[in-house]
Design a protein around this motif. Structure first.
Motif, PDB file in Angstrom:
ATOM      1  N   GLY A  59      21.170 -11.975   7.849  1.00 30.28           N
ATOM      2  CA  GLY A  59      19.642 -11.953   8.416  1.00 30.28           C
ATOM      3  C   GLY A  59      19.135 -10.507   7.927  1.00 30.28           C
ATOM      4  O   GLY A  59      18.192 -10.203   7.527  1.00 30.28           O
ATOM      5  N   GLU A  60      20.073  -9.425   8.211  1.00 32.78           N
ATOM      6  CA  GLU A  60      19.785  -8.084   8.169  1.00 32.78           C
ATOM      7  C   GLU A  60      19.729  -7.701   6.598  1.00 32.78           C
ATOM      8  O   GLU A  60      18.860  -7.088   6.365  1.00 32.78           O
ATOM      9  N   ILE A  61      20.721  -8.387   5.807  1.00 30.91           N
ATOM     10  CA  ILE A  61      20.502  -8.123   4.486  1.00 30.91           C
ATOM     11  C   ILE A  61      19.445  -8.654   3.846  1.00 30.91           C
ATOM     12  O   ILE A  61      18.716  -8.080   2.927  1.00 30.91           O
ATOM     13  N   ALA A  62      19.009  -9.899   4.443  1.00 33.79           N
ATOM     14  CA  ALA A  62      17.792 -10.405   3.845  1.00 33.79           C
ATOM     15  C   ALA A  62      16.415  -9.659   4.297  1.00 33.79           C
ATOM     16  O   ALA A  62      15.594  -9.384   3.239  1.00 33.79           O
ATOM     17  N   LEU A  63      16.536  -8.953   5.291  1.00 31.82           N
ATOM     18  CA  LEU A  63      15.288  -8.342   6.013  1.00 31.82           C
ATOM     19  C   LEU A  63      15.159  -7.047   5.326  1.00 31.82           C
ATOM     20  O   LEU A  63      14.237  -6.689   4.890  1.00 31.82           O
ATOM     21  N   GLY A  64      16.349  -6.466   5.329  1.00 28.92           N
ATOM     22  CA  GLY A  64      16.198  -5.090   4.398  1.00 28.92           C
ATOM     23  C   GLY A  64      15.907  -5.076   3.233  1.00 28.92           C
ATOM     24  O   GLY A  64      15.114  -4.104   2.594  1.00 28.92           O
ATOM     25  N   THR A  65      16.205  -6.191   2.574  1.00 27.96           N
ATOM     26  CA  THR A  65      16.003  -6.387   1.088  1.00 27.96           C
ATOM     27  C   THR A  65      14.183  -6.669   0.897  1.00 27.96           C
ATOM     28  O   THR A  65      13.787  -6.114  -0.078  1.00 27.96           O
ATOM     29  N   ALA A  66      13.837  -7.521   1.882  1.00 26.79           N
ATOM     30  CA  ALA A  66      12.492  -7.836   1.796  1.00 26.79           C
ATOM     31  C   ALA A  66      11.662  -6.583   1.879  1.00 26.79           C
ATOM     32  O   ALA A  66      10.696  -6.437   1.281  1.00 26.79           O
ATOM     33  N   LEU A  67      12.166  -5.730   2.810  1.00 22.28           N
ATOM     34  CA  LEU A  67      11.446  -4.580   3.062  1.00 22.28           C
ATOM     35  C   LEU A  67      11.449  -3.466   1.852  1.00 22.28           C
ATOM     36  O   LEU A  67      10.688  -3.081   1.567  1.00 22.28           O
ATOM     37  N   LEU A  68      12.814  -3.576   1.103  1.00 25.66           N
ATOM     38  CA  LEU A  68      12.712  -2.489  -0.006  1.00 25.66           C
ATOM     39  C   LEU A  68      12.119  -3.128  -1.349  1.00 25.66           C
ATOM     40  O   LEU A  68      11.738  -2.173  -2.044  1.00 25.66           O
ATOM     41  N   LEU A  69      11.761  -4.541  -1.335  1.00 27.53           N
ATOM     42  CA  LEU A  69      11.312  -4.936  -2.561  1.00 27.53           C
ATOM     43  C   LEU A  69       9.795  -4.829  -2.632  1.00 27.53           C
ATOM     44  O   LEU A  69       9.259  -5.523  -1.455  1.00 27.53           O
TER      45      LEU A  69
ATOM     46  N   GLU B  64       0.989  -1.440   0.055  1.00 29.73           N
ATOM     47  CA  GLU B  64      -0.077  -0.086   0.021  1.00 29.73           C
ATOM     48  C   GLU B  64       0.948   1.293   0.184  1.00 29.73           C
ATOM     49  O   GLU B  64       1.963   1.184   0.679  1.00 29.73           O
ATOM     50  N   LEU B  65       0.371   2.335  -0.588  1.00 32.87           N
ATOM     51  CA  LEU B  65       1.157   3.519  -0.726  1.00 32.87           C
ATOM     52  C   LEU B  65       1.598   4.134   0.610  1.00 32.87           C
ATOM     53  O   LEU B  65       2.790   4.485   0.857  1.00 32.87           O
ATOM     54  N   ARG B  66       0.766   3.882   1.726  1.00 31.56           N
ATOM     55  CA  ARG B  66       1.078   4.156   3.126  1.00 31.56           C
ATOM     56  C   ARG B  66       2.486   3.477   3.653  1.00 31.56           C
ATOM     57  O   ARG B  66       2.609   3.776   4.701  1.00 31.56           O
ATOM     58  N   HIS B  67       2.475   2.153   3.152  1.00 31.16           N
ATOM     59  CA  HIS B  67       3.533   1.516   3.743  1.00 31.16           C
ATOM     60  C   HIS B  67       5.021   1.824   3.051  1.00 31.16           C
ATOM     61  O   HIS B  67       6.008   1.346   3.332  1.00 31.16           O
ATOM     62  N   VAL B  68       5.053   2.812   2.099  1.00 32.36           N
ATOM     63  CA  VAL B  68       6.129   3.013   1.093  1.00 32.36           C
ATOM     64  C   VAL B  68       7.451   3.374   2.071  1.00 32.36           C
ATOM     65  O   VAL B  68       8.328   3.080   2.082  1.00 32.36           O
ATOM     66  N   ALA B  69       7.070   4.669   2.619  1.00 33.69           N
ATOM     67  CA  ALA B  69       7.939   5.280   3.253  1.00 33.69           C
ATOM     68  C   ALA B  69       8.575   4.593   4.528  1.00 33.69           C
ATOM     69  O   ALA B  69       9.893   4.712   4.671  1.00 33.69           O
ATOM     70  N   PRO B  70       7.722   4.051   5.496  1.00 32.72           N
ATOM     71  CA  PRO B  70       8.418   3.181   6.523  1.00 32.72           C
ATOM     72  C   PRO B  70       9.168   2.057   6.082  1.00 32.72           C
ATOM     73  O   PRO B  70      10.092   1.653   6.483  1.00 32.72           O
ATOM     74  N   ARG B  71       8.736   1.377   4.885  1.00 33.50           N
ATOM     75  CA  ARG B  71       9.518   0.110   4.624  1.00 33.50           C
ATOM     76  C   ARG B  71      10.920   0.697   3.806  1.00 33.50           C
ATOM     77  O   ARG B  71      11.821   0.170   3.848  1.00 33.50           O
ATOM     78  N   LEU B  72      10.843   1.762   3.082  1.00 35.76           N
ATOM     79  CA  LEU B  72      12.129   2.314   2.484  1.00 35.76           C
ATOM     80  C   LEU B  72      12.951   2.834   3.798  1.00 35.76           C
ATOM     81  O   LEU B  72      14.356   2.544   3.643  1.00 35.76           O
TER      82      LEU B  72
END
Length: 141
Positions: free
Chosen positions: A64-74, A6-14
């Motif tokens: 783990g951090e690389i995987a989680l960070g990537t998951a949040l960014l994709l 959702e658009l509202r999730h983009v900023a916190p995910r980034l």
């Protein structure tokens, strides 16, 4: 095709994704002294981590951090899934803050100067929980 974000999730995910990905990438080349320090702090709070060698611990933490960070960014990773990962990861960090001596002022949740670096992880926990709650309470599309 609609993305599961959702658009509202983009900023916190980034914001959280970039922060966590950077942290994971920075740990990839950790020297023995840094690995021992990080492992020592973690195993004092979570004794089961004592079974790992410091270098192995830091390598797994980095991955783990690389995987989680990537998951949040994709944007193809559903926010509920990324949020669950963020919640679990940040809950561990908040636990480290709450259980490590010297991180909080006596009898308080307020951080000491040394504890501020860990106390700030509460914002990631809040974002992760928010993602999970939002996914659980949103209407089906």
């Amino acid at each position: 095709m609609r993305l599961p974000v959702e658009l509202r999730h983009v900023a916190p995910r980034l914001a959280t994704g970039a922060f966590i990905l950077n942290s994971g990438l920075a740990k990839r080349g950790a020297d023995e002294q840094t690995a021992a320090m990080m492992h020592g702090m973690a195993k004092n709070t979570y004794p089961f981590l004592g079974k790992l060698q410091p270098a192995t611990f830091v390598r797994l933490l980095s991955a783990g951090e690389i995987a989680l960070g990537t998951a949040l960014l994709l944007p193809v990773v559903p926010t509920a899934l990324a949020g669950a990962g963020l919640t679990a990861f940040s809950a561990g960090l908040v636990g480290l803050y709450l259980r490590t001596p010297g991180m909080r002022e006596e009898g308080s949740l307020r951080p000491t100067q040394e504890g501020t670096a860990l106390a700030k992880d509460t914002w990631m926990l809040g974002i992760g929980v928010g993602f999970v709650v939002d996914a659980a309470t949103s209407r089906s599309r």
